[in-house]
Design a protein around this motif. Structure first.
Motif, PDB file in Angstrom:
ATOM      1  N   ALA A 130      -0.122  -0.983  -8.026  1.00 46.96           N
ATOM      2  CA  ALA A 130      -0.449   0.036  -7.040  1.00 46.96           C
ATOM      3  C   ALA A 130      -1.262   1.206  -7.593  1.00 46.96           C
ATOM      4  O   ALA A 130      -1.865   1.957  -6.836  1.00 46.96           O
ATOM      5  N   GLY A 131      -1.259   1.385  -8.891  1.00 45.50           N
ATOM      6  CA  GLY A 131      -2.061   2.451  -9.499  1.00 45.50           C
ATOM      7  C   GLY A 131      -1.649   3.837  -9.048  1.00 45.50           C
ATOM      8  O   GLY A 131      -2.504   4.662  -8.701  1.00 45.50           O
ATOM      9  N   CYS A 132      -0.362   4.120  -9.029  1.00 49.32           N
ATOM     10  CA  CYS A 132       0.130   5.429  -8.588  1.00 49.32           C
ATOM     11  C   CYS A 132      -0.299   6.525  -9.566  1.00 49.32           C
ATOM     12  O   CYS A 132      -0.358   6.308 -10.773  1.00 49.32           O
ATOM     13  N   LYS A 133      -0.570   7.693  -9.015  1.00 45.59           N
ATOM     14  CA  LYS A 133      -0.962   8.836  -9.844  1.00 45.59           C
ATOM     15  C   LYS A 133       0.201   9.826  -9.956  1.00 45.59           C
ATOM     16  O   LYS A 133       0.991   9.967  -9.063  1.00 45.59           O
ATOM     17  N   ASP A 157       0.803  -1.214   0.000  1.00 48.55           N
ATOM     18  CA  ASP A 157       0.000   0.000   0.000  1.00 48.55           C
ATOM     19  C   ASP A 157       0.841   1.270   0.000  1.00 48.55           C
ATOM     20  O   ASP A 157       0.336   2.353  -0.303  1.00 48.55           O
ATOM     21  N   LEU A 158       2.145   1.149   0.324  1.00 46.91           N
ATOM     22  CA  LEU A 158       3.035   2.314   0.258  1.00 46.91           C
ATOM     23  C   LEU A 158       4.039   2.181  -0.885  1.00 46.91           C
ATOM     24  O   LEU A 158       5.044   2.892  -0.911  1.00 46.91           O
ATOM     25  N   ALA A 159       3.748   1.311  -1.842  1.00 50.73           N
ATOM     26  CA  ALA A 159       4.678   1.089  -2.955  1.00 50.73           C
ATOM     27  C   ALA A 159       4.948   2.370  -3.734  1.00 50.73           C
ATOM     28  O   ALA A 159       6.087   2.635  -4.140  1.00 50.73           O
ATOM     29  N   CYS A 160       3.922   3.164  -3.940  1.00 51.05           N
ATOM     30  CA  CYS A 160       4.097   4.409  -4.703  1.00 51.05           C
ATOM     31  C   CYS A 160       5.067   5.351  -3.988  1.00 51.05           C
ATOM     32  O   CYS A 160       5.875   6.033  -4.627  1.00 51.05           O
ATOM     33  N   ASP A 164      11.041   7.377  -3.902  1.00 54.28           N
ATOM     34  CA  ASP A 164      12.070   7.912  -3.010  1.00 54.28           C
ATOM     35  C   ASP A 164      13.380   7.166  -3.265  1.00 54.28           C
ATOM     36  O   ASP A 164      13.426   5.935  -3.181  1.00 54.28           O
ATOM     37  N   SER A 165      14.443   7.901  -3.570  1.00 50.93           N
ATOM     38  CA  SER A 165      15.708   7.264  -3.957  1.00 50.93           C
ATOM     39  C   SER A 165      16.289   6.419  -2.834  1.00 50.93           C
ATOM     40  O   SER A 165      16.899   5.366  -3.092  1.00 50.93           O
ATOM     41  N   TYR A 166      16.133   6.830  -1.582  1.00 46.36           N
ATOM     42  CA  TYR A 166      16.654   6.047  -0.455  1.00 46.36           C
ATOM     43  C   TYR A 166      15.834   4.784  -0.265  1.00 46.36           C
ATOM     44  O   TYR A 166      16.382   3.680  -0.177  1.00 46.36           O
ATOM     45  N   GLN A 167      14.531   4.929  -0.209  1.00 42.83           N
ATOM     46  CA  GLN A 167      13.670   3.793   0.105  1.00 42.83           C
ATOM     47  C   GLN A 167      13.687   2.728  -0.991  1.00 42.83           C
ATOM     48  O   GLN A 167      13.606   1.533  -0.699  1.00 42.83           O
ATOM     49  N   GLN A 168      13.816   3.130  -2.248  1.00 45.55           N
ATOM     50  CA  GLN A 168      13.793   2.122  -3.305  1.00 45.55           C
ATOM     51  C   GLN A 168      15.040   1.241  -3.287  1.00 45.55           C
ATOM     52  O   GLN A 168      15.013   0.123  -3.779  1.00 45.55           O
ATOM     53  N   VAL A 169      16.102   1.745  -2.655  1.00 46.71           N
ATOM     54  CA  VAL A 169      17.299   0.924  -2.452  1.00 46.71           C
ATOM     55  C   VAL A 169      17.158   0.104  -1.177  1.00 46.71           C
ATOM     56  O   VAL A 169      17.458  -1.093  -1.155  1.00 46.71           O
ATOM     57  N   ALA A 170      16.682   0.749  -0.129  1.00 46.09           N
ATOM     58  CA  ALA A 170      16.559   0.083   1.169  1.00 46.09           C
ATOM     59  C   ALA A 170      15.438  -0.958   1.195  1.00 46.09           C
ATOM     60  O   ALA A 170      15.508  -1.947   1.938  1.00 46.09           O
ATOM     61  N   GLN A 196       4.712 -10.695  -5.589  1.00 40.94           N
ATOM     62  CA  GLN A 196       5.882  -9.901  -5.233  1.00 40.94           C
ATOM     63  C   GLN A 196       6.079  -8.830  -6.295  1.00 40.94           C
ATOM     64  O   GLN A 196       6.016  -9.099  -7.500  1.00 40.94           O
ATOM     65  N   ILE A 197       6.301  -7.591  -5.857  1.00 40.73           N
ATOM     66  CA  ILE A 197       6.493  -6.485  -6.805  1.00 40.73           C
ATOM     67  C   ILE A 197       7.746  -5.698  -6.442  1.00 40.73           C
ATOM     68  O   ILE A 197       8.263  -5.776  -5.323  1.00 40.73           O
ATOM     69  N   ASP A 198       8.247  -4.921  -7.418  1.00 43.57           N
ATOM     70  CA  ASP A 198       9.403  -4.064  -7.186  1.00 43.57           C
ATOM     71  C   ASP A 198       9.280  -2.819  -8.065  1.00 43.57           C
ATOM     72  O   ASP A 198       8.212  -2.578  -8.658  1.00 43.57           O
ATOM     73  N   LYS A 199      10.354  -2.060  -8.202  1.00 49.14           N
ATOM     74  CA  LYS A 199      10.275  -0.791  -8.925  1.00 49.14           C
ATOM     75  C   LYS A 199       9.980  -0.967 -10.409  1.00 49.14           C
ATOM     76  O   LYS A 199       9.562  -0.015 -11.078  1.00 49.14           O
ATOM     77  N   SER A 200      10.177  -2.174 -10.930  1.00 46.79           N
ATOM     78  CA  SER A 200       9.952  -2.400 -12.358  1.00 46.79           C
ATOM     79  C   SER A 200       8.472  -2.576 -12.707  1.00 46.79           C
ATOM     80  O   SER A 200       8.071  -2.336 -13.853  1.00 46.79           O
ATOM     81  N   ASP A 201       7.637  -2.981 -11.736  1.00 51.19           N
ATOM     82  CA  ASP A 201       6.250  -3.274 -12.080  1.00 51.19           C
ATOM     83  C   ASP A 201       5.238  -2.791 -11.056  1.00 51.19           C
ATOM     84  O   ASP A 201       4.040  -3.079 -11.179  1.00 51.19           O
ATOM     85  N   TYR A 202       5.665  -2.019 -10.053  1.00 56.46           N
ATOM     86  CA  TYR A 202       4.738  -1.635  -8.979  1.00 56.46           C
ATOM     87  C   TYR A 202       3.557  -0.823  -9.487  1.00 56.46           C
ATOM     88  O   TYR A 202       2.439  -0.925  -8.954  1.00 56.46           O
ATOM     89  N   GLN A 203       3.760  -0.002 -10.525  1.00 58.55           N
ATOM     90  CA  GLN A 203       2.674   0.849 -11.004  1.00 58.55           C
ATOM     91  C   GLN A 203       1.526   0.027 -11.609  1.00 58.55           C
ATOM     92  O   GLN A 203       0.377   0.450 -11.582  1.00 58.55           O
TER      93      GLN A 203
END
Length: 342
Positions: free
Chosen positions: A339-342, A275-278, A283-289, A329-336
């Motif tokens: 998660a439907g980020c706007k 639910d916080l994938a977007c 965020d550059s820090y969080q996407q690594v962490a 399981q999702i990551d930065k390549s397919d989260y959108q």
């Protein structure tokens, strides 16, 4: 009530009845909302959903999914907010039944309320469905459950964490495992206990005293505060692993490390729920962490709860004991995509 004569047994009884009526009316007027336009549902079968709208966005999404499904099916869904107060779960159930509902779905604040909620619905002769957390009566009979396989989702996260940790090549001597846990929430315990168990089975030599419980209340802010304490208590930690029972706990803990200038490359968090994938992947820090999370479609859970009640109430059909919603399981390549980020 105190303005009445406390010595009068009749007066006390009148006061108690009046108090219950007022409380029920207030609860429904303050917290309730219809699943569709009144014109669309006038005369339709009424169903009830008790959830935790004021606690987190997840429950809002879940309720919206339930409302959308109710509108599609042509039923009148009454949605009320318990605010994570177990006593309200019971009083709201009574109020909804008084209002004419023919079936009830509950997102329990605490599974201990099961016998009391069952007693209310059994007396009214209406079906009960549990969402997100299971409910059982005093004899152990369970309500149909719709939601996440709590133990299974924890095991899934534990496996992902163990796999990703194996790729890092970090020494266990300076690696610590922060388990962001909410001890008062049974579903949270089921998930985090499973995470730790699976990770430790995969890494039997990992020091048990390096597994640190970080207590929180289900919100990122509390996780951040508690994680700061853990960082201070373990200055020797050069690497941190993080899991929780939802994304909020992992993100909150990662924010504490970020605020402490801890390198993102030395953090490995695995989220749960997505639910916080977007937020994570913007965020550059969080996407690594937090390189990966699992995704739980809260709206689908809400919709499935309504479908289940519809089957029981309108179609007079049978349903299974458990309906588990998948968690890819999702990551930065397919989260959108999920998660439907706007």
């Amino acid at each position: 009530m105190r303005v009445l004569d406390p010595s009068s047994r009749i007066t006390r009884r009148i006061a108690a009845v009046v108090g219950l009526v007022v409380a029920a009316a207030t609860a429904l007027s303050a917290c309730g909302s219809s699943g569709g336009d009144s014109g669309d549902t006038q005369g339709a079968v009424k169903l009830g959903l008790i959830t935790q709208l004021s606690v987190g966005d997840y429950f809002v999404v879940e309720a919206n999914g339930a409302k959308a499904e109710a509108k599609k099916l042509g039923v009148d869904l009454q949605v009320v907010d318990s605010g994570q107060d177990p006593q309200k779960d019971v009083t709201l159930a009574q109020s909804l039944i008084t209002g004419g509902i023919k079936g009830l779905a509950v997102v329990p604040s605490n599974t201990d309320i099961g016998p009391r909620v069952f007693r209310v619905t059994d007396q009214a002769g209406i079906p009960l469905v549990a969402s997100d957390s299971p409910l059982a009566d005093a004899s152990g009979k369970k309500a149909p459950f719709i939601g996440l396989d709590n133990t299974g989702s924890g095991e899934q996260v534990g496996k992902i964490l163990a796999s990703e940790y194996g790729k890092k090549g970090w020494s266990a001597a300076d690696t610590y495992f922060a388990v962001v846990a909410a001890p008062t929430l049974q579903v949270c315990n089921l998930r985090t206990n499973a995470e730790v168990s699976v990770f430790q089975k995969a890494n039997p030599s990992f020091p048990s005293n390096h597994v640190v419980t970080v207590p929180y209340d289900g919100t990122p802010g509390k996780a951040t505060d508690s994680m700061r304490t853990a960082i201070t208590a373990h200055p020797q930690a050069k690497h941190w692993l993080i899991t929780s029972c939802n994304d909020d706990g992992v993100v909150g803990a990662a924010k504490a490390l970020q605020g402490n200038d801890f390198p993102a490359a030395n953090v490995l968090g695995v989220g749960l729920g997505g639910d916080l994938a977007c937020q994570i992947y913007a965020d550059s820090y969080q996407q690594v962490a937090i390189p990966t999370t699992t995704y739980l479609d809260a709206g689908l859970i809400g919709a499935t709860a309504v479908k289940t009640l519809y089957t029981l109430v309108v179609k007079k059909g049978k349903v299974g004991d458990n309906v588990y919603v998948p968690t890819p399981q999702i990551d930065k390549s397919d989260y959108q995509k999920y998660a439907g980020c706007k």
